[in-house]
Motif scaffolding. Structure first.
Motif, PDB file in Angstrom:
ATOM      1  N   LEU A 117     -29.680 -14.563  -4.929  1.00 50.76           N
ATOM      2  CA  LEU A 117     -29.804 -13.134  -4.669  1.00 50.76           C
ATOM      3  C   LEU A 117     -31.243 -12.780  -4.336  1.00 50.76           C
ATOM      4  O   LEU A 117     -32.176 -13.368  -4.906  1.00 50.76           O
ATOM      5  CB  LEU A 117     -29.373 -12.333  -5.903  1.00 50.76           C
ATOM      6  CG  LEU A 117     -27.944 -12.573  -6.397  1.00 50.76           C
ATOM      7  CD1 LEU A 117     -27.731 -11.893  -7.744  1.00 50.76           C
ATOM      8  CD2 LEU A 117     -26.945 -12.067  -5.369  1.00 50.76           C
TER       9      LEU A 117
ATOM     10  N   TYR B  35     -38.177  -0.460  -3.271  1.00 52.27           N
ATOM     11  CA  TYR B  35     -38.299  -1.774  -3.910  1.00 52.27           C
ATOM     12  C   TYR B  35     -39.732  -2.234  -3.730  1.00 52.27           C
ATOM     13  O   TYR B  35     -40.275  -2.102  -2.629  1.00 52.27           O
ATOM     14  CB  TYR B  35     -37.389  -2.790  -3.223  1.00 52.27           C
ATOM     15  CG  TYR B  35     -35.933  -2.411  -3.189  1.00 52.27           C
ATOM     16  CD1 TYR B  35     -35.095  -2.717  -4.260  1.00 52.27           C
ATOM     17  CD2 TYR B  35     -35.397  -1.766  -2.082  1.00 52.27           C
ATOM     18  CE1 TYR B  35     -33.750  -2.392  -4.219  1.00 52.27           C
ATOM     19  CE2 TYR B  35     -34.050  -1.437  -2.036  1.00 52.27           C
ATOM     20  CZ  TYR B  35     -33.232  -1.754  -3.115  1.00 52.27           C
ATOM     21  OH  TYR B  35     -31.909  -1.431  -3.065  1.00 52.27           O
TER      22      TYR B  35
ATOM     23  N   ASN C  47     -32.786 -12.037 -12.329  1.00 48.91           N
ATOM     24  CA  ASN C  47     -31.861 -11.121 -11.659  1.00 48.91           C
ATOM     25  C   ASN C  47     -32.486 -10.603 -10.373  1.00 48.91           C
ATOM     26  O   ASN C  47     -33.691 -10.391 -10.307  1.00 48.91           O
ATOM     27  CB  ASN C  47     -31.568  -9.927 -12.565  1.00 48.91           C
ATOM     28  CG  ASN C  47     -30.967 -10.392 -13.874  1.00 48.91           C
ATOM     29  OD1 ASN C  47     -29.900 -10.994 -13.899  1.00 48.91           O
ATOM     30  ND2 ASN C  47     -31.667 -10.145 -14.960  1.00 48.91           N
TER      31      ASN C  47
ATOM     32  N   GLU D 244     -35.437   6.543  -6.760  1.00 46.07           N
ATOM     33  CA  GLU D 244     -35.156   5.343  -7.558  1.00 46.07           C
ATOM     34  C   GLU D 244     -36.106   4.229  -7.142  1.00 46.07           C
ATOM     35  O   GLU D 244     -36.369   4.062  -5.938  1.00 46.07           O
ATOM     36  CB  GLU D 244     -33.726   4.856  -7.314  1.00 46.07           C
ATOM     37  CG  GLU D 244     -32.653   5.656  -8.008  1.00 46.07           C
ATOM     38  CD  GLU D 244     -32.647   5.467  -9.521  1.00 46.07           C
ATOM     39  OE1 GLU D 244     -32.687   4.304  -9.982  1.00 46.07           O
ATOM     40  OE2 GLU D 244     -32.619   6.495 -10.232  1.00 46.07           O
TER      41      GLU D 244
ATOM     42  N   ASN E 261     -35.808  -1.664 -13.081  1.00 45.50           N
ATOM     43  CA  ASN E 261     -35.913  -0.270 -12.670  1.00 45.50           C
ATOM     44  C   ASN E 261     -37.076   0.328 -13.464  1.00 45.50           C
ATOM     45  O   ASN E 261     -37.200   0.075 -14.662  1.00 45.50           O
ATOM     46  CB  ASN E 261     -34.612   0.469 -12.991  1.00 45.50           C
ATOM     47  CG  ASN E 261     -34.588   1.848 -12.348  1.00 45.50           C
ATOM     48  OD1 ASN E 261     -35.439   2.691 -12.613  1.00 45.50           O
ATOM     49  ND2 ASN E 261     -33.611   2.069 -11.482  1.00 45.50           N
TER      50      ASN E 261
ATOM     51  N   ALA F 259     -27.017   2.283  -3.936  1.00 41.57           N
ATOM     52  CA  ALA F 259     -25.673   2.855  -4.021  1.00 41.57           C
ATOM     53  C   ALA F 259     -25.692   4.282  -3.470  1.00 41.57           C
ATOM     54  O   ALA F 259     -26.671   5.000  -3.628  1.00 41.57           O
ATOM     55  CB  ALA F 259     -25.223   2.866  -5.470  1.00 41.57           C
TER      56      ALA F 259
ATOM     57  N   GLN G 214     -34.543 -13.141  -6.784  1.00 40.45           N
ATOM     58  CA  GLN G 214     -34.520 -14.247  -7.745  1.00 40.45           C
ATOM     59  C   GLN G 214     -35.658 -15.222  -7.441  1.00 40.45           C
ATOM     60  O   GLN G 214     -36.273 -15.171  -6.378  1.00 40.45           O
ATOM     61  CB  GLN G 214     -33.168 -14.971  -7.697  1.00 40.45           C
ATOM     62  CG  GLN G 214     -32.046 -14.138  -8.306  1.00 40.45           C
ATOM     63  CD  GLN G 214     -30.757 -14.926  -8.436  1.00 40.45           C
ATOM     64  OE1 GLN G 214     -30.258 -15.463  -7.442  1.00 40.45           O
ATOM     65  NE2 GLN G 214     -30.219 -14.991  -9.636  1.00 40.45           N
TER      66      GLN G 214
ATOM     67  N   SER H 216     -40.678  -5.843  -9.099  1.00 39.31           N
ATOM     68  CA  SER H 216     -40.497  -7.245  -9.473  1.00 39.31           C
ATOM     69  C   SER H 216     -41.781  -7.733 -10.150  1.00 39.31           C
ATOM     70  O   SER H 216     -42.840  -7.774  -9.532  1.00 39.31           O
ATOM     71  CB  SER H 216     -40.198  -8.082  -8.227  1.00 39.31           C
ATOM     72  OG  SER H 216     -40.101  -9.443  -8.593  1.00 39.31           O
TER      73      SER H 216
ATOM     74  N   PHE I 202     -32.676  -7.826  -6.957  1.00 38.96           N
ATOM     75  CA  PHE I 202     -32.730  -6.375  -6.759  1.00 38.96           C
ATOM     76  C   PHE I 202     -31.302  -5.844  -6.711  1.00 38.96           C
ATOM     77  O   PHE I 202     -30.392  -6.531  -6.241  1.00 38.96           O
ATOM     78  CB  PHE I 202     -33.433  -6.050  -5.437  1.00 38.96           C
ATOM     79  CG  PHE I 202     -34.898  -6.414  -5.421  1.00 38.96           C
ATOM     80  CD1 PHE I 202     -35.838  -5.595  -6.036  1.00 38.96           C
ATOM     81  CD2 PHE I 202     -35.337  -7.567  -4.786  1.00 38.96           C
ATOM     82  CE1 PHE I 202     -37.190  -5.927  -6.016  1.00 38.96           C
ATOM     83  CE2 PHE I 202     -36.688  -7.910  -4.762  1.00 38.96           C
ATOM     84  CZ  PHE I 202     -37.617  -7.081  -5.381  1.00 38.96           C
ATOM     85  N   SER I 203     -31.128  -4.611  -7.180  1.00 35.27           N
ATOM     86  CA  SER I 203     -29.783  -4.039  -7.076  1.00 35.27           C
ATOM     87  C   SER I 203     -29.601  -3.447  -5.682  1.00 35.27           C
ATOM     88  O   SER I 203     -30.570  -3.021  -5.052  1.00 35.27           O
ATOM     89  CB  SER I 203     -29.564  -2.989  -8.156  1.00 35.27           C
ATOM     90  OG  SER I 203     -30.452  -1.925  -7.980  1.00 35.27           O
ATOM     91  N   PHE I 204     -28.373  -3.466  -5.226  1.00 36.81           N
ATOM     92  CA  PHE I 204     -28.112  -2.913  -3.904  1.00 36.81           C
ATOM     93  C   PHE I 204     -28.096  -1.397  -3.992  1.00 36.81           C
ATOM     94  O   PHE I 204     -27.589  -0.842  -4.962  1.00 36.81           O
ATOM     95  CB  PHE I 204     -26.778  -3.454  -3.369  1.00 36.81           C
ATOM     96  CG  PHE I 204     -26.950  -4.211  -2.100  1.00 36.81           C
ATOM     97  CD1 PHE I 204     -27.703  -5.376  -2.077  1.00 36.81           C
ATOM     98  CD2 PHE I 204     -26.389  -3.748  -0.916  1.00 36.81           C
ATOM     99  CE1 PHE I 204     -27.895  -6.075  -0.894  1.00 36.81           C
ATOM    100  CE2 PHE I 204     -26.566  -4.440   0.274  1.00 36.81           C
ATOM    101  CZ  PHE I 204     -27.319  -5.598   0.298  1.00 36.81           C
TER     102      PHE I 204
ATOM    103  N   GLU J 203     -37.355   0.045  -7.954  1.00 41.91           N
ATOM    104  CA  GLU J 203     -37.295  -1.238  -8.658  1.00 41.91           C
ATOM    105  C   GLU J 203     -38.544  -2.056  -8.354  1.00 41.91           C
ATOM    106  O   GLU J 203     -38.971  -2.134  -7.196  1.00 41.91           O
ATOM    107  CB  GLU J 203     -36.049  -2.028  -8.243  1.00 41.91           C
ATOM    108  CG  GLU J 203     -34.777  -1.445  -8.822  1.00 41.91           C
ATOM    109  CD  GLU J 203     -33.555  -2.308  -8.555  1.00 41.91           C
ATOM    110  OE1 GLU J 203     -32.519  -2.035  -9.173  1.00 41.91           O
ATOM    111  OE2 GLU J 203     -33.629  -3.240  -7.724  1.00 41.91           O
TER     112      GLU J 203
END
Lengths: 259, 303
Positions: free
Chosen positions: A35, A192, A99, A213, A251, A105, A38, A217, A101-103, A215
């Motif tokens: 992903l 991101y 983990n 929002e 996040n 939404a 990662q 790393s 990044f979240s996609f 995120e």
């Protein structure tokens, strides 16, 4: 996701300016799914002062060519040794770790912004590519000390609009990423970021102030990469958590950053 | 295949290879890489009576052939362990041993008493030697009197095999080992980490938030080997050797020096499969040298 101990084979070692190399690796079997966001733990062989593995983010996975890319900045003896790998050499790796990044939404998907600083741009290539494949339109804001520290601009520009800042003004706008005019002109819906901590904190401050929002790393100093040694912790709403296992992507709402 | 099983004064292991506390999580962290049932024993993360947040970041510094850590016994406490972790690990087919730490005698006793009731935990390792917290046990482990006090108090409530993990940060480790033995320890394990320090000269700052930390890894092996050899001669109870074991050859050296079993710690970070490789190496070594049982290797050093 199952973690694997894999002997990858160096396919290409491409020198990007004097302080960076791009290692394109392959494996005799199809690479595992990975992903965006990662990372892998790379074992450094034949370097007497390098004891631990080096955590390196995954830059890109090319399924058609069965390639996995690592973008490496030459910082110390470990990364210098990795940079000497030649085609055909074997590199022992543990991956995929952490983990992704979240996609984005719902409305977040309208206009995602990917901000990378220095070698922190590495995971943004894979993330941008995944967003594009999902039909989204990523925008990139990439910052570096000077033009020589800007990496893979050609690849990024194939995925979306690219805005650049350099601290010395040698390319793009002069200053930090958070000072770029595009942040005033456009309304982004999801951010991101990956890069030096002060940069990510400035980005997080911008995101929070604008209700976006965000995120980040993190790159905390690690030993095992598996959540066993408890060295790479970050203080969060839930106490100390391992960046290698609970992160590296967080996040900003989870973190206790004073922003 | 040779007989690799060992009996550490009542604690029976299928082979002499254990994992050191704080380097293998609760075992689950490594199950993608190794069949945990092939490991002789897993010593889980140091557990205290109350939850502990541990020390501030940064907690780790790489050093030549080793590393320093200053984790500071971060754990969620024994009650969380009993309710949430024990159910997940109790059926792992190896000896799951809990490392018990504390800052007062009462804390050690209460924690040991609670773990005594867990059917699938065959032993505890009493950590009287953590260098990373102010009252993290090392206060007990650096004087014979302190060691004797905490071990005898735990001995009164803990009915199963009791291992006492010793600190190398003392003038004479054999004195601590004898005190632990006299107080009722069934075995001793050594060494815990060596107190060390790392400095970032450019920033003129220590690298660890706590300034000093515990050193482990290949660099400590000669010190650990010497201490295991000394302690094995000084006490009658079995000795579990650890400190810088990176491969099978290192492990055999500890057995020859007098250890009945060994623990692998920091090496797990570099090769998550190292434990099973070490067990295989010991088997191969025994074949090559004509040993039928690994017990014959203990103290087989010829001087």
């Amino acid at each position: 996701m199952k973690k694997l101990l894999l002997d990858l084979i160096v396919k290409e070692n491409i020198k990007l300016h004097k302080n960076y190399v791009l290692l394109k690796m392959t494996h005799r079997d199809p690479l595992p799914s990975v992903l965006p966001g990662q990372f892998a733990e790379l074992r450094v062989d034949n370097a007497p002062n390098v004891f631990l593995r080096r955590p390196i983010s995954i830059n890109f996975v090319d399924r058609d060519k069965n390639e996995i890319w690592f973008l490496i900045q030459l910082v110390g003896e470990g990364t210098r040794k990795l940079a000497q790998l030649a085609p055909g050499d074997v590199l022992n790796t543990i991956l995929p770790l952490g983990n992704g990044f979240s996609f984005p939404a719902g409305d977040q998907a309208n206009k995602p912004l990917l901000i990378g600083g220095g070698v922190g741009t590495a995971p943004m290539l894979m993330l941008g590519s995944a967003l594009l494949r999902a039909g989204l339109k990523p925008t990139f804001l990439l910052g570096a000390r000077s033009e020589d520290d800007l990496l893979q601009l050609d690849q990024f520009s194939r995925l979306g609009d690219v805005f650049v800042t350099t601290e010395d003004g040698s390319k793009g706008e002069k200053g930090f990423v958070t000072q770029h005019r595009v942040l005033q002109k456009e309304h982004f819906t999801m951010i991101y970021t990956c890069g030096p901590r002060p940069m990510m904190q400035a980005v997080a401050r911008y995101a929070k102030a604008n209700g976006i929002e965000c995120e980040v790393s993190l790159e905390n100093r690690m030993a095992c990469g598996l959540g066993a040694c408890l060295c790479c912790v970050e203080k969060t709403q839930e106490g100390h958590v391992c960046v290698c296992k609970e992160g590296p992507v967080f996040n900003i709402k989870k973190l206790l950053w004073q922003i | 295949m040779a007989d690799l099983s060992v009996n550490i004064n009542g604690l029976v292991l299928k082979n002499p290879v254990m994992t050191a506390s704080g380097t293998f999580g609760y075992g689950k962290e490594y199950e993608d890489f190794v069949d945990l049932s092939q490991i002789g024993g897993i010593i889980v993360k140091g557990t205290t009576l109350h939850p502990r947040e541990g020390n501030a970041y940064p907690r780790m510094a790489e050093t030549p052939m080793g590393m320093l850590n200053a984790v500071g016994l971060q754990n969620k406490g024994v009650h969380y362990f009993v309710d949430h972790i024990y159910p997940q690990i109790k059926d792992i087919d190896t000896a799951m041993i809990v490392n018990v730490a504390g800052s007062t005698v009462e804390d050690y006793v209460e924690t040991a008493r609670i773990i005594n009731d867990l059917e699938k935990i065959p032993a505890i390792e009493l950590n009287v030697s953590c260098p990373n917290v102010k009252h993290g046990g090392m206060a007990f482990g650096v004087t014979a009197k302190g060691c004797e006090e905490v071990v005898s108090a735990v001995r009164k409530v803990y009915r199963k095999p009791l291992i006492v993990k010793l600190s190398p940060n003392v003038t004479d480790i054999t004195e601590m080992a004898r005190a632990a033995e006299a107080a009722g320890a069934d075995s001793v394990s050594l060494i815990n980490t060596l107190l060390g320090m790392a400095i970032d000269a450019e920033k003129r700052r220590p690298i660890l938030s706590t300034v000093t930390g515990g050193m482990s890894g290949a660099a400590v092996k000669p010190v650990a080997l010497r201490m295991v050899w000394q302690v094995a001669k000084a006490v009658k109870v079995p000795v579990i050797g650890l400190g810088g074991i990176m491969n099978g050859k290192d492990a055999v050296e500890f057995l020859l020096a007098g250890a009945t079993a060994i623990q692998v710690g920091t090496a797990n970070f570099i090769d998550p499969t190292v434990t099973v490789k070490i067990a295989a190496y010991i088997d191969d070594y025994m074949g090559r040298h004509g040993f039928k049982s690994v017990k014959e290797l203990t103290g087989a050093l010829e001087i």
